[in-house]
Design an enzyme around this catalytic site. Structure first.
Site, PDB file in Angstrom:
ATOM      1  N   THR A 343       0.851  -1.189   0.000  1.00 12.48           N
ATOM      2  CA  THR A 343       0.000   0.000   0.000  1.00 12.48           C
ATOM      3  C   THR A 343       0.880   1.230   0.000  1.00 12.48           C
ATOM      4  O   THR A 343       1.840   1.338   0.758  1.00 12.48           O
ATOM      5  CB  THR A 343      -0.995   0.017   1.180  1.00 12.48           C
ATOM      6  OG1 THR A 343      -1.665   1.275   1.175  1.00 12.48           O
ATOM      7  CG2 THR A 343      -0.314  -0.186   2.520  1.00 12.48           C
ATOM      8  N   HIS A 395       1.215 -11.906  13.386  1.00 11.29           N
ATOM      9  CA  HIS A 395       2.159 -12.462  14.365  1.00 11.29           C
ATOM     10  C   HIS A 395       1.881 -13.939  14.660  1.00 11.29           C
ATOM     11  O   HIS A 395       2.683 -14.628  15.276  1.00 11.29           O
ATOM     12  CB  HIS A 395       2.124 -11.640  15.656  1.00 11.29           C
ATOM     13  CG  HIS A 395       3.413 -11.671  16.424  1.00 11.29           C
ATOM     14  ND1 HIS A 395       4.289 -12.729  16.376  1.00 11.29           N
ATOM     15  CD2 HIS A 395       3.998 -10.748  17.250  1.00 11.29           C
ATOM     16  CE1 HIS A 395       5.330 -12.469  17.157  1.00 11.29           C
ATOM     17  NE2 HIS A 395       5.183 -11.270  17.693  1.00 11.29           N
TER      18      HIS A 395
END
Lengths: 417, 327
Positions: A343, A395
């Site tokens: 992005t 994560h």
């Protein structure tokens, strides 16, 4: 017999579409497959071909109206032919056709290829095949899909009867037709003079659902590094014209895509998706690019097999996808299937950010604005074009060690261009 | 149970039948003193003598013609065609005489004879030693066409063929003669002509094969199983009469069918299986019926690379299985 025009399914998991524009008006002659209207899903605008040759007899869904996929939105037939529903004076538009119409084996305009056994089972169990999710080639509904659907129905106690005590009419309530949630009650406006309710267009709704789902799903962690773009800048300046001769506008984004591909190659775990059964490693690198449509939202077209493209190939793909994304001319499948996303939040001046992961991918790289900054090199001050790279990762899939290793590889690829 | 090769099982069946029934005789090129080019008849001449193990001239029409005559006189001849490629010379005897005798005589005369022929490619035999000829004979009412894929069936089916009152074409996959090993029951037994055998149960798709290709299909199915594709493998064993019930039952379960044979595609036996499925199991099909066969080339090439290109193998079968599973 007039032929119905139905709202097409523009992509997997898309349950409704909006009539963007009628190209033809009632009474116009149309050829089979001639574009007859444009519809708008949450990602793309697509032309709908006429299902038959004849005259556009009736338009049931007006421009701007959203209807579930599969709904009849108009009729094509011989001039002056009567249209079903006219005589009963039913309200026009947004009415799903009766479920469980007999589906015949063969190519189905809406559902793809229907195999003989699927057609037979649908007839036997009076199934509406539009409710069955296809897992076969090109989304085809397989025998197993039908079986799985039937099994699920059994455990759910079967479908609701069509006629609920409350409506008594012989058609299926709309909310049973798809998993679409009931429209929530609109909030009450304390002061209608001051506040205004903006209705949600399909894209806003899709972005909202996706972003909230992603934050709920994955523990997001963002790590930031900066990269010195001196060599990239020089390379770009030296090659702008060469690329232009080949019909490509060389953007910084192309370099970032190439650097990300190098990073993914070095850390394949980042090119993956979490699943409860295990981490799904993707061998192919399909890199999505978030393209802003300004206030209308954003789209993420995907560069397929980015690792196999030269800088010229990437530049062309970036130009093409971004241009068509902005004019909303992407095909539905060009905005799906990515394995990683980039992005470019820097276009608005943002330096670094904490982007939200495009599910079910493992990571997303935010690219900040390129700024000349004073940096210390060999204990001397230097002015260099610098950029912050913000890498948000899931994560559950990777830890800081891998994430930083990946990001460092991206930085090195850019600095060593 | 003792383990043996396919060719040993053939030899045992011949040996035991020669011992069991003195009407049984073996005739063919090199079957006597040489013991057969593939050693299918090794030791039989010494055991049963020249009158029952007969070295014929190199004349296939006469091998079968003599067999027809002997059968009409009450013998039970087993004619060996050295390579199926040479059987074309005997086509007239097989089709015009052997196949029609029972019908022509309104059931008064039966013709108990077996015509054995090693068939198939992949052995570097080139055009004249590699052909598959089953489709020619599977077209002829009055014949039975049997192709075993393993030692147990080879022995049991050959015994059933010798005991059958009418002519049986018995094609043996020669590439598998020494390659395919398996356990064979002790003692006298036979495997009935007619029924196919589901050699591996599965739910995602059905593979129909026979002979060497069945052996390969099992290997491919095992690999597919490791990839999560559940493949049912059906060993057709008898091509004529065809076991419709087994073919239909399998596809009614899985919805998808792949037919494999090393004979070339057009007009091959797979077309018959496909037609049966189209006619009688249309409403059970979840995918187009798929065939994996040798391409329509005039013969199996001698060049190793070209032969590999022509012949189906486990890898090609696995590829087809994956495509069909994905559909």
């Amino acid at each position: 017999m007039p032929t119905p025009i139905t709202m097409p399914k523009l992509g997997e998991s898309i349950v409704e579409g909006t009539v963007a524009r009628w190209i033809k008006t009632e009474g116009d002659a149309v050829q089979e497959y001639e574009p007859i209207l444009e519809v708008d899903s949450d990602k793309v605008v697509a032309e709908v071909p006429s299902p038959a040759a004849g005259t556009l007899l009736r338009i049931l869904a007006r421009e701007g109206q959203s209807v579930p996929t599969g709904s009849v939105i108009g009729w094509v037939g011989a001039p002056g032919e009567a249209v079903p529903g006219d005589e009963t004076g039913e309200p026009a538009g947004a009415k799903p056709p009766a479920p469980a119409q007999a589906v015949r084996a063969g190519r189905d305009r809406e559902l793809g290829f229907i195999s003989p056994v699927v057609a037979r089972m649908a007839a036997e169990y009076n199934l509406d095949l539009r409710l069955v999710k296809g897992s076969g080639e090109g989304g085809r509904i397989t025998k197993k899909d039908v079986q799985a659907y039937l099994d699920a129905q059994k455990t759910n106690g079967g479908p609701q009867p069509w006629e609920l005590p409350a409506d008594g009419d012989l058609f299926r309530p709309r909310e049973l037709d798809s998993a679409a949630p009931k429209p929530p009650e609109p909030p009450t406006l304390d002061d209608p003079a001051q506040d205004r309710l903006l209705p949600l267009d399909p894209m806003r709704r899709a972005i909202a659902e996706h972003m909230a789902m992603s934050m709920r799903t994955a523990p997001h962690v963002t790590t930031v590094m900066e990269a010195d773009l001196t060599r990239v800048t020089e390379h770009r300046r030296a090659n702008l014209e060469v690329f232009a001769r080949d019909g490509a506008h060389l953007t910084y984004t192309a370099y970032v895509v190439a650097a990300v591909a190098a990073g993914l190659k070095a850390f394949p775990l980042v090119n993956s998706s979490w699943s409860d059964a295990g981490i799904l490693l993707h061998r192919r690198m399909h890199i999505g690019l978030a393209v802003s449509l300004e206030e209308q939202g954003l789209v993420v077209p995907v560069i397929r097999d980015a690792d196999g493209l030269s800088l010229l190939g990437i530049a062309r793909a970036v130009n093409d996808l971004a241009a068509r994304a902005r004019t909303r001319r992407l095909r539905a499948d060009e905005a799906s299937g990515g394995t990683f996303t980039i992005t470019n939040h820097g276009v608005g001046g943002s330096l670094f950010a904490t982007p939200v992961i495009n599910q079910p991918q493992c990571g997303i790289l935010g690219v900040g604005a390129i700024q000349k900054r004073v940096v210390v090199i060999d204990d001397m001050l230097a002015v260099r074009p610098m950029v912050y790279l913000s890498f948000t990762f899931d994560h559950r899939v990777v830890d800081g060690y891998t994430a930083d290793g990946f990001l460092r590889t991206v930085v090195k690829a850019l600095e060593g261009w | 149970m003792p383990e043996m090769t396919l060719i040993e099982a053939v030899r045992q069946a011949l040996d035991e039948e020669l011992a069991r029934d003195e009407r049984v005789l073996v005739i063919g090129e090199d079957v006597g003193r040489r013991g057969g080019v593939f050693r299918a008849t090794q030791g039989l001449l010494e055991k049963y003598g020249e009158e029952r193990v007969i070295d014929s001239p190199l004349a296939e029409a006469s091998i079968v013609g003599v067999g027809v005559g002997a059968a009409l006189y009450g013998m039970r001849p087993v004619c060996e065609i050295q390579f199926a490629d040479f059987i074309h010379m005997a086509f007239n005897q097989v089709v015009n005489e052997a196949a029609r005798m029972c019908y022509r005589s309104n059931g008064e005369w039966t013709l108990p004879m077996v015509i054995r022929a090693p068939y198939g490619g992949g052995i570097g035999g080139g055009i004249y030693h590699s052909q598959s000829v089953e489709a020619f004979y599977a077209h002829v009412p009055g014949l039975k066409v049997v192709i075993p894929s393993n030692p147990k069936d080879a022995k049991g089916l050959l015994k059933a063929a010798i005991r059958d009152p009418n002519p049986v074409m018995f094609f043996e996959p020669k590439k598998g003669y020494r390659l395919i090993r398996g356990e064979v029951p002790e003692g006298d037994y036979s495997v009935p002509i007619g029924p196919a055998h589901v050699s591996r149960e599965g739910t995602d798709l059905s593979v129909f094969a026979y002979g060497m290709m069945h052996h390969y299909a099992l290997q491919a199915a095992a690999q597919a199983g490791a990839e999560g594709i559940s493949v049912e493998v059906v060993d057709l064993r008898t091509l004529l009469p065809v076991d419709r019930q087994s073919i239909l039952a399998s596809v009614r379960k899985t919805g998808k069918a792949l037919i494999v044979h090393e004979d070339n595609l057009t007009g091959g036996y797979g077309a018959e299986v496909a037609a049966i499925l189209a006619e009688e199991a249309f409403g059970d099909l979840d995918a187009p019926v798929m065939r994996l066969c040798a391409p329509d080339v005039p013969g199996i090439p001698f060049s190793h690379a070209m032969q590999e290109w022509v012949m189906p193998n486990p890898q090609k079968i696995l590829g087809a299985i994956r495509r069909l599973a994905r559909f």
